[in-house]
Write a protein that holds these residues in place. Structure first.
Motif, PDB file in Angstrom:
ATOM      1  N   ARG B  32      49.844 -11.235  63.598  1.00  0.00           N
ATOM      2  CA  ARG B  32      50.163 -12.472  62.893  1.00  0.00           C
ATOM      3  C   ARG B  32      51.302 -13.188  63.614  1.00  0.00           C
ATOM      4  NH1 ARG B  32      52.627 -11.886  58.444  1.00  0.00           N
ATOM      5  NH2 ARG B  32      53.295  -9.801  59.036  1.00  0.00           N
ATOM      6  N   SER B  48      56.001 -20.646  67.363  1.00  0.00           N
ATOM      7  CA  SER B  48      54.828 -21.366  66.867  1.00  0.00           C
ATOM      8  C   SER B  48      54.357 -22.391  67.899  1.00  0.00           C
ATOM      9  CB  SER B  48      55.185 -22.041  65.545  1.00  0.00           C
ATOM     10  OG  SER B  48      54.083 -22.759  65.041  1.00  0.00           O
ATOM     11  N   ARG B  62      42.855 -18.286  66.968  1.00  0.00           N
ATOM     12  CA  ARG B  62      43.492 -18.106  65.675  1.00  0.00           C
ATOM     13  C   ARG B  62      42.438 -17.898  64.594  1.00  0.00           C
ATOM     14  NH1 ARG B  62      48.504 -20.812  63.857  1.00  0.00           N
ATOM     15  NH2 ARG B  62      48.545 -21.562  66.002  1.00  0.00           N
ATOM     16  N   ARG B  63      42.676 -16.938  63.733  1.00  0.00           N
ATOM     17  CA  ARG B  63      41.764 -16.650  62.627  1.00  0.00           C
ATOM     18  C   ARG B  63      42.611 -16.651  61.367  1.00  0.00           C
ATOM     19  NH1 ARG B  63      40.275 -11.639  60.267  1.00  0.00           N
ATOM     20  NH2 ARG B  63      41.601 -10.534  61.745  1.00  0.00           N
ATOM     21  N   LYS B  64      42.338 -17.561  60.441  1.00  0.00           N
ATOM     22  CA  LYS B  64      43.182 -17.674  59.252  1.00  0.00           C
ATOM     23  C   LYS B  64      42.622 -16.860  58.090  1.00  0.00           C
ATOM     24  CE  LYS B  64      44.447 -22.413  60.458  1.00  0.00           C
ATOM     25  NZ  LYS B  64      44.419 -23.839  60.070  1.00  0.00           N
ATOM     26  N   ARG B  67      47.242 -16.869  53.758  1.00  0.00           N
ATOM     27  CA  ARG B  67      48.386 -17.512  54.397  1.00  0.00           C
ATOM     28  C   ARG B  67      48.685 -16.933  55.775  1.00  0.00           C
ATOM     29  NH1 ARG B  67      53.215 -14.950  50.564  1.00  0.00           N
ATOM     30  NH2 ARG B  67      52.586 -12.795  50.918  1.00  0.00           N
ATOM     31  N   ASP B  68      47.996 -15.882  56.126  1.00  0.00           N
ATOM     32  CA  ASP B  68      48.218 -15.260  57.429  1.00  0.00           C
ATOM     33  C   ASP B  68      47.324 -15.848  58.511  1.00  0.00           C
ATOM     34  OD1 ASP B  68      50.127 -13.417  56.424  1.00  0.00           O
ATOM     35  OD2 ASP B  68      48.484 -12.197  55.605  1.00  0.00           O
ATOM     36  N   HIS B  69      47.913 -16.037  59.660  1.00  0.00           N
ATOM     37  CA  HIS B  69      47.126 -16.490  60.816  1.00  0.00           C
ATOM     38  C   HIS B  69      47.105 -15.342  61.819  1.00  0.00           C
ATOM     39  CE1 HIS B  69      47.946 -21.066  60.053  1.00  0.00           C
ATOM     40  NE2 HIS B  69      47.811 -20.396  58.933  1.00  0.00           N
TER      41      HIS B  69
END
Lengths: 111, 111
Positions: B32, B48, B62-64, B67-69
Motif C-alpha cells: 500500500r 505519492s 494501482r489496485r484500489k 481506502r487502500d491502494h
DNA sequence: AATATATTCAACCTTTTGGTTGAATGTATT
DNA sequence: AATACATTCAACCAAAAGGTTGAATATATT
C-alpha cells in the motif's frame, strides 16, 4: 562518489531524446561539437549544454585539438545502468515464489 | 504515443533514487502507499507524487480496495530501456566483430 | 593585421521537478 | 454518530532543466 549518484547521472543523461540522439551519433564515431549540433533544430549553445550533461555522466569524452573539440562516446557508464535494470527486471523471473506473492497479496486484501 | 516518449518517461522515472528504491521495494511484492512511504524520510505526499511518476511510466500499477491502494510492479517498460541501452552499448563490439569477420574472410580468400 | 570559425560563458526566461503544509475525500472502526 | 485512517488535491516554494540571445575567448585563414 556514491554509486547511486553515478547511476542518477547516467539515467538523467539518457532520459532526454536529444541527448540519446547525440550519443547514438557519437557511438558511430568521433565528431566535433558543431558537427554534432548540425542535425538539430536548436541552437549550438543548447547542444553544448547537452554535451556537458553527457560529459558529467562520463558518457562522452572531449579531446581538444586547436579550436576543435572532438567528442567521443564512452560505453562504460551504461554497464551499471544495464545492470540495475536487469536486476530489477528479472526479479520474479529468477525467483519461483510468484505464488507466494499472490497469496500474500490476497491475504493483505482480505484484512 | 511515440516510442521515444515512452522511453523518456521510463528513464526519467528511473533517474531518481527515491523512485528506484520504491520500484525495488515493489519488485518484491505488492504494497500500500503508506507501507511504501514508511522507510523514507520525506512526507507521504512526496511519495505519492513519486508513485504518480512511476504510474505514468507504467512501471507501477494501482489496485484500489476500499481506502487502500495496492501498488504493484510492472517490468514491461524496462524492456525497451534495456533494449536501447544494449543497442547503444554494444555498437562497436558488434561492428568490430563484423570487421574482423570481413578481414578473416578476405584472408581466407587470399590463400 | 584583419577576419572568420569553433566553442564557451553569462544572463535571462519559462517550465518542470521535488519538496512542503493544510484541507478535502472516502472508507473503516468504535 | 463520532472518530480514526488512507489517500489525494491544492496551493505554494525553491531549485533545476532546457531553451534563448549576445558577448567573450581562442585559434585559423587570408
Amino acid at each position: 562518489m556514491a554509486a547511486t549518484q553515478t547511476l542518477d547521472r547516467t539515467l538523467t543523461a539518457l532520459a532526454d531524446p536529444t541527448r540519446r540522439a547525440i550519443l547514438k551519433r557519437l557511438s558511430s564515431g568521433e565528431a566535433r561539437v558543431t558537427e554534432v549540433a548540425r542535425p538539430f533544430s536548436m541552437s549550438l549553445n543548447a547542444i553544448s549544454k547537452h554535451i556537458l550533461v553527457l560529459e558529467r555522466a562520463k558518457l562522452v569524452k572531449r579531446r581538444k585539438v586547436g579550436r576543435d573539440h572532438f567528442l567521443s562516446y564512452r560505453a562504460e557508464p551504461l554497464d551499471a545502468a544495464a545492470k540495475w535494470i536487469d536486476e530489477t527486471r528479472d526479479f520474479w523471473a529468477s525467483r519461483l515464489d510468484t505464488l507466494e506473492q499472490l497469496l500474500r497479496a490476497e491475504d493483505a486484501a482480505r484484512k
